[in-house]
Design a protein around this motif. Structure first.
Motif, PDB file in Angstrom:
ATOM      1  N   ARG A 117       2.231   1.724  -3.461  1.00  0.00           N
ATOM      2  CA  ARG A 117       1.169   2.222  -4.352  1.00  0.00           C
ATOM      3  C   ARG A 117       0.934   3.711  -4.147  1.00  0.00           C
ATOM      4  O   ARG A 117       0.859   4.477  -5.117  1.00  0.00           O
ATOM      5  CB  ARG A 117      -0.138   1.460  -4.093  1.00  0.00           C
ATOM      6  N   LEU A 123      -4.430  -7.847  -4.621  1.00  0.00           N
ATOM      7  CA  LEU A 123      -4.926  -6.696  -5.373  1.00  0.00           C
ATOM      8  C   LEU A 123      -6.419  -6.809  -5.605  1.00  0.00           C
ATOM      9  O   LEU A 123      -6.929  -7.892  -5.919  1.00  0.00           O
ATOM     10  CB  LEU A 123      -4.206  -6.574  -6.717  1.00  0.00           C
ATOM     11  N   TRP A 139       6.300   0.035  -7.647  1.00  0.00           N
ATOM     12  CA  TRP A 139       4.914  -0.395  -7.468  1.00  0.00           C
ATOM     13  C   TRP A 139       4.560  -1.500  -8.465  1.00  0.00           C
ATOM     14  O   TRP A 139       3.961  -2.519  -8.091  1.00  0.00           O
ATOM     15  CB  TRP A 139       3.978   0.798  -7.616  1.00  0.00           C
ATOM     16  N   SER A 148       3.624  -5.270  -7.278  1.00  0.00           N
ATOM     17  CA  SER A 148       2.235  -5.684  -7.478  1.00  0.00           C
ATOM     18  C   SER A 148       2.089  -6.725  -8.579  1.00  0.00           C
ATOM     19  O   SER A 148       1.104  -7.471  -8.612  1.00  0.00           O
ATOM     20  CB  SER A 148       1.378  -4.467  -7.819  1.00  0.00           C
ATOM     21  N   PHE A 166      -3.597   1.679 -10.956  1.00  0.00           N
ATOM     22  CA  PHE A 166      -3.669   1.807  -9.500  1.00  0.00           C
ATOM     23  C   PHE A 166      -4.910   1.087  -8.986  1.00  0.00           C
ATOM     24  O   PHE A 166      -6.029   1.379  -9.439  1.00  0.00           O
ATOM     25  CB  PHE A 166      -3.683   3.275  -9.094  1.00  0.00           C
ATOM     26  N   LYS A 175       0.832  -1.202   0.000  1.00  0.00           N
ATOM     27  CA  LYS A 175       0.000   0.000   0.000  1.00  0.00           C
ATOM     28  C   LYS A 175       0.869   1.255   0.000  1.00  0.00           C
ATOM     29  O   LYS A 175       0.542   2.254  -0.665  1.00  0.00           O
ATOM     30  CB  LYS A 175      -0.934  -0.008   1.218  1.00  0.00           C
TER      31      LYS A 175
END
Length: 366
Positions: free
Chosen positions: A184, A274, A253, A257, A265, A181
């Motif tokens: 991100r 996610l 990121w 991810s 995003f 997080k």
């Protein structure tokens, strides 16, 4: 050359009226071409109009509305100066009912921008319906124009969010750890700010297919559709560079991810999984939450990234044309509205008589 089709092949069309299928196709194109934010804003405004009308007139509204109804709406919501102070005509019982039904957040008069937006939405609804537009009535236009002047004379200007310039933005970035997080949020903040102060809907709508890596520390994001380019015209300024720290944060990121396609995003769920793409409201909430963690004092929101970029560009002496290429503004007046007074350009213009400036104190040749 004359073309002919067998009589039974296609139904005959009426040149004066759209058929049901064509009407449906028109509505679908209009809806697809309209942004989700605009659609929600218009729907909310029309719901408020309908609720206010029912409470004030005891009946359901139907188009077209009489001009007198629009004038009543204006005086119900616009404050005016009297010997007893500022007053407006909305009855307290109606105000209480609107708040109780959640058509208003709190009792009392609304801002001038709110009022103007509601009138604009009602005007648009009449235009689309092809009926007489009460908002174009001379008396309505005259009243609304003088209402604007009354607010201006009282010094009641629109409230603007504080700007997230480089220093406060750095404080926000310092709150982002190495969790998924945190990675991100750091990438999101720098992507939005460094690419020209992107609007929250542009951030939440960003997709991998429009992102191109050009070097280890540089990307190009192709912004094909935005509020300032709703027709999707091919313009040089559609390509937004993302370089240096912003590019490194974005790479971190994406690597963490594993995102390779789809929305850029997304929500981070429990367990580091996610979820769906972030909504525009979620982008706003991320900015506000990071401001609170950083202990910033002021009124900040997602739009603070946009005003912060413009203000910082001015403070660092970036040419206005270059700033506008990044923000995608087409109007100088509009982009200047985002520049806060701490900008170096604004301060320099206020001190033209103080000290030497390059090119201004040169010796005049004999």
């Amino acid at each position: 050359m004359k073309l002919s089709i067998p009589p039974a092949a296609l139904p005959a069309l009426n040149r004066d009226h759209l058929g049901q299928a064509a009407h449906q196709a028109v509505q679908e194109l209009l809806q697809e071409g309209e942004s989700a934010n605009t659609r929600r804003s218009y729907q909310g405004a029309l719901r408020y109009w309908a609720a206010w009308y029912q409470l004030r007139y005891g009946d359901r509204p139907a188009l077209p509305w009489p001009p007198a109804v629009v004038m009543q709406f204006i005086v119900d919501h616009a404050q005016r100066s009297t010997p007893q102070g500022l007053v407006h005509e909305l009855p307290p019982s109606v105000d209480t009912a609107l708040v109780a039904a959640r058509f208003k957040a709190k009792p009392g008069p609304m801002s001038l921008n709110w009022l103007i937006h509601r009138v604009a939405v009602l005007s648009k609804s009449h235009q689309l319906a092809g009926v007489a537009n009460p908002c174009e009535d001379p008396l309505v236009r005259h009243l609304l124009g003088h209402t604007r002047r009354a607010y201006a004379k009282r010094g009641e200007l629109p409230v603007k969010k504080d700007a997230l310039t480089k220093d406060p933005l750095s404080a926000l970035l310092a709150t982002c750890d190495d969790s998924l997080k945190g990675l991100r949020d750091r990438a999101l903040l720098l992507f939005a700010w460094s690419s020209g102060g992107r609007r929250r809907a542009e951030v939440s709508g960003a997709e991998m297919r429009f992102l191109k890596r050009v070097s280890e520390d540089a990307y190009i994001y192709q912004l094909l559709h935005s509020k300032s380019n709703q027709a999707g015209q091919d313009r040089p300024e559609n390509d937004k560079p993302i370089q240096g720290e912003a590019a490194r944060a974005l790479s971190a990121w994406l690597d963490a991810s594993g995102i390779q396609d789809g929305p850029l995003f997304r929500r981070v769920l429990k367990g580091g999984h996610l979820g769906p793409p972030l909504s525009p409201a979620a982008v706003r909430d991320i900015v506000k939450a990071r401001c609170q963690l950083a202990g910033l004092e002021g009124d900040f929101s997602a739009h603070s990234l946009r005003s912060g970029f413009v203000t910082e560009a001015g403070a660092q002496g970036i040419a206005l044309a270059q700033t506008m290429a990044m923000t995608s503004h087409r109007s100088v007046a509009t982009v200047m509205g985002y520049m806060r007074t701490q900008s170096a350009q604004v301060r320099a213009a206020a001190t033209l008589m103080d000290g030497e400036r390059p090119g201004l104190n040169r010796k005049v040749p004999d």
